[in-house]
Enzyme design. Structure first.
Site, mmCIF file in Angstrom:
data_model
loop_
_atom_site.group_PDB
_atom_site.id
_atom_site.type_symbol
_atom_site.label_atom_id
_atom_site.label_comp_id
_atom_site.label_asym_id
_atom_site.label_seq_id
_atom_site.Cartn_x
_atom_site.Cartn_y
_atom_site.Cartn_z
ATOM 1 C CG ASN A 155 -2.146 0.819 1.090
ATOM 2 O OD1 ASN A 155 -2.407 1.368 0.020
ATOM 3 N ND2 ASN A 155 -2.933 0.912 2.145
ATOM 4 C CG HIS B 279 -11.906 -3.315 10.573
ATOM 5 N ND1 HIS B 279 -10.957 -2.526 9.979
ATOM 6 C CD2 HIS B 279 -11.295 -4.479 10.853
ATOM 7 C CE1 HIS B 279 -9.818 -3.206 9.906
ATOM 8 N NE2 HIS B 279 -10.011 -4.388 10.429
ATOM 9 N NE ARG C 279 -9.706 -2.441 13.682
ATOM 10 C CZ ARG C 279 -8.899 -1.763 12.855
ATOM 11 N NH1 ARG C 279 -7.668 -2.182 12.627
ATOM 12 N NH2 ARG C 279 -9.310 -0.685 12.224
ATOM 13 C CE1 TYR D 184 -5.716 1.990 10.463
ATOM 14 C CE2 TYR D 184 -6.223 1.384 12.720
ATOM 15 C CZ TYR D 184 -6.091 1.048 11.394
ATOM 16 O OH TYR D 184 -6.364 -0.230 10.993
ATOM 17 C CG ASP E 298 -4.598 -1.526 14.812
ATOM 18 O OD1 ASP E 298 -3.527 -1.333 15.421
ATOM 19 O OD2 ASP E 298 -4.660 -1.723 13.580
ATOM 20 C CD GLU F 4 -3.799 -4.847 14.768
ATOM 21 O OE1 GLU F 4 -4.955 -5.296 14.931
ATOM 22 O OE2 GLU F 4 -3.397 -4.393 13.689
ATOM 23 C CD GLU G 61 -1.147 -3.599 10.699
ATOM 24 O OE1 GLU G 61 -2.161 -4.193 11.070
ATOM 25 O OE2 GLU G 61 -1.137 -2.393 10.374
ATOM 26 C CG HIS H 156 -2.428 -6.890 7.772
ATOM 27 N ND1 HIS H 156 -1.492 -6.264 6.990
ATOM 28 C CD2 HIS H 156 -3.392 -5.976 8.017
ATOM 29 C CE1 HIS H 156 -1.877 -5.016 6.773
ATOM 30 N NE2 HIS H 156 -3.022 -4.816 7.390
ATOM 31 C CG ASP I 58 -3.668 -2.476 2.802
ATOM 32 O OD1 ASP I 58 -4.534 -2.441 3.686
ATOM 33 O OD2 ASP I 58 -2.465 -2.688 3.041
ATOM 34 C CD GLU J 236 -7.241 -6.574 9.803
ATOM 35 O OE1 GLU J 236 -6.044 -6.900 9.628
ATOM 36 O OE2 GLU J 236 -7.608 -5.398 9.963
ATOM 37 C CD1 TRP K 294 -2.326 7.738 10.444
ATOM 38 C CD2 TRP K 294 -1.678 5.872 9.382
ATOM 39 N NE1 TRP K 294 -3.427 7.175 9.865
ATOM 40 C CE2 TRP K 294 -3.071 6.029 9.212
ATOM 41 C CE3 TRP K 294 -1.054 4.768 8.802
ATOM 42 C CZ2 TRP K 294 -3.850 5.127 8.482
ATOM 43 C CZ3 TRP K 294 -1.806 3.883 8.081
ATOM 44 C CH2 TRP K 294 -3.197 4.068 7.915
HETATM 45 O O1 LIG Z 1 -5.899 -3.729 9.450
HETATM 46 C C1 LIG Z 1 -5.129 -3.262 10.273
HETATM 47 O O2 LIG Z 1 -4.970 -3.714 11.402
HETATM 48 C C2 LIG Z 1 -4.321 -2.085 9.900
HETATM 49 O O3 LIG Z 1 -3.628 -1.581 10.744
HETATM 50 C C3 LIG Z 1 -4.411 -1.633 8.496
HETATM 51 C C4 LIG Z 1 -3.201 -0.845 8.010
HETATM 52 O O4 LIG Z 1 -3.267 0.473 8.438
HETATM 53 C C5 LIG Z 1 -3.168 -0.879 6.504
HETATM 54 O O5 LIG Z 1 -3.116 -2.204 6.070
HETATM 55 C C6 LIG Z 1 -2.002 -0.088 5.948
HETATM 56 O O6 LIG Z 1 -1.927 -0.266 4.566
HETATM 57 MG MG LIG Z 2 -3.330 -2.935 12.386
#
Ligand SMILES: O=C(O)C(=O)C[C@H](O)[C@H](O)CO
Ligand SMILES: [Mg+2]
Length: 409
Positions: free
Chosen positions: A37, A122, A147, A159, A216, A242, A268, A318, A322, A345, A409
């Site tokens: 990604n 999610h 989650r 995020y 997360d 996470e 991940e 993961h 993406d 996930e 981030w």
């Molecule tokens: O799915 C998750 O737990 C993530 O943290 C997703 C990530 O931010 C994402 O895959 C970055 O490309």
């Molecule tokens: Mg994550």
């Protein structure tokens, strides 16, 4: 059998994907996901310019030898670009081998270890109320594990929180790589640490105790801050916390472990066994989140899972959007076999993505099921893929709200 050709297909049905397709002289083909990604074209070039010429004429059945050839042969080992490229090749070769054997891939890995793959979805919201409503919706859809992420008062963008737009499936649309130059989020650890436990108290109050709840942290805390969060979440009994702190320094997790029994999931962003060796051997973590596409394919992920098994660390791969349906298909075959499976996930892809990548895995009552077609069960509709050309898209950056310092981030 001989490899006669290979090509990279880049498409953007809602988001960018890089897919490697390998052709053989017996007419069998296989595909592998090689999406990284925000850095997609680097992997595409690595494959086209440096890997494909080395594949022509090789026996696709020699998966291990080809893996070693690409890993050792580069001299420059590891790294996300290299390992995603190797993963694309490895996944495509396992696809070919399973098709040649006329078996679903999980049979070649060692056969079925479980009836289905427990997944987590999610649920998120701009505030605690919205996130709780969304968690209830996930519960109604049958999810056993959810989650949860919520917006933090006083912060504009964090995020894991959708702007609110809904997809045809009813799920909230969330795509962090949302801009042709990185968008900017803001952050305050103090505000987050006060707010996050309240989200989980509300979720337990509303949902009760039958669901697994996950969260997360997305690498944003220091070890001592993560220890505090883990402790404050203990009464809500999370399935996992996470990425509590960045994992470049594996030793940092010792400190978190000394303070909390909230289980920890990491991995991940890992691309090799060396990224998680100390975390696993010291039992600093409970779940390893490395996945097929970023960790060198099935061949290498299997090594990581075997090391983890000795230390009672389970898998929790993961599976954000993406990672293409090709990765998801391969991951589900892996999950069907791997003895120390924990959870997978699962974030819905858009309808456009599902149409470009027809697949035979299916969701039922909180579980995903790998299909029974020979191979990993995912294909690519190349004609349709052509309608969605690549669009540059970056992941966001994050700055401290009070003074603009760049942070994780
Ligand atoms: O799915 C998750 O737990 C993530 O943290 C997703 C990530 O931010 C994402 O895959 C970055 O490309
Ligand atoms: Mg994550």
């Amino acid at each position: 059998m001989k490899i006669t050709d290979a090509k990279v297909i880049i498409c953007s049905p809602g988001r960018n994907f890089v897919t490697l397709k390998i052709y053989t002289d017996e007419g069998l083909t296989g595909i592998g996901d090689a999406t990284l990604n925000g850095r997609e074209l680097a992997v595409a070039s690595y494959l086209t310019d440096h890997v494909i010429p080395c594949l022509i004429g090789r026996d696709p059945h020699q998966i291990e030898d080809i893996w070693q050839y690409l890993y050792r042969g580069a001299y420059w080992r590891r790294g996300p670009v290299t390992m995603s490229a190797i993963a694309g090749v490895d996944t495509a070769l396992w696809d070919i081998k399973a098709k040649a054997a006329n078996m679903p891939l999980y049979q070649l890995l060692g056969g079925r270890s479980r009836s289905g793959i427990m997944v987590y979805g999610h649920a998120n919201g701009r505030d605690i109320e919205e996130a709780t409503d969304e968690a209830l919706r996930y519960s109604e859809m049958g999810f056993k594990a959810i989650r949860a992420q919520a917006g933090v008062p006083g912060l504009k963008k964090v995020y894991g929180v959708s702007s609110g737009a809904q997809m045809a499936s009813g799920a909230k649309f969330y795509e962090p790589a949302d801009s042709s130059l990185p968008s900017e989020h803001d952050w305050s650890t103090e505000r987050y640490l006060d707010h996050a436990p309240r989200l989980f108290e509300k979720l337990r109050e509303t949902l009760g105790w039958d669901h697994h709840l996950l969260h997360d942290v997305h690498h944003r805390l220091t070890p001592i801050e993560a220890a505090r969060l883990g402790k404050s979440l203990e009464p809500c009994r999370l399935f996992w916390m996470e990425d509590p702190t960045p994992a470049e320094n594996q030793e940092a997790f010792r400190l978190i472990r000394q303070h909390t029994v909230t289980p920890i999931a990491v991995g991940e962003v890992f691309n090799s066994i060396w990224d998680c060796k100390d975390l696993i051997q010291n039992q600093y973590i409970d779940y390893i989140r490395a996945t097929v596409v970023h960790a060198g394919g099935i061949t290498h992920l299997r090594r990581i899972a075997d090391l983890a098994a000795i230390y009672q660390v389970r898998t929790g791969s993961h599976g954000a959007t993406d990672l293409s349906p090709v990765c998801m298909g391969a991951a589900l075959h892996f999950d069907t076999w791997v003895p120390n499976f924990g959870i997978q996930e699962y974030m819905h892809h858009t309808d456009e993505t599902d149409a470009v990548f027809p697949h035979d895995y299916s969701f039922r009552d909180g579980f995903l099921y790998a299909g029974e077609k020979p191979g990993h069960g995912v294909d690519i509709d190349e004609k349709l893929a052509e309608k969605y050309p690549y669009r540059r898209a970056y992941l966001p950056v994050n700055r401290l709200a009070h003074d603009g310092t760049l942070t994780n981030w």
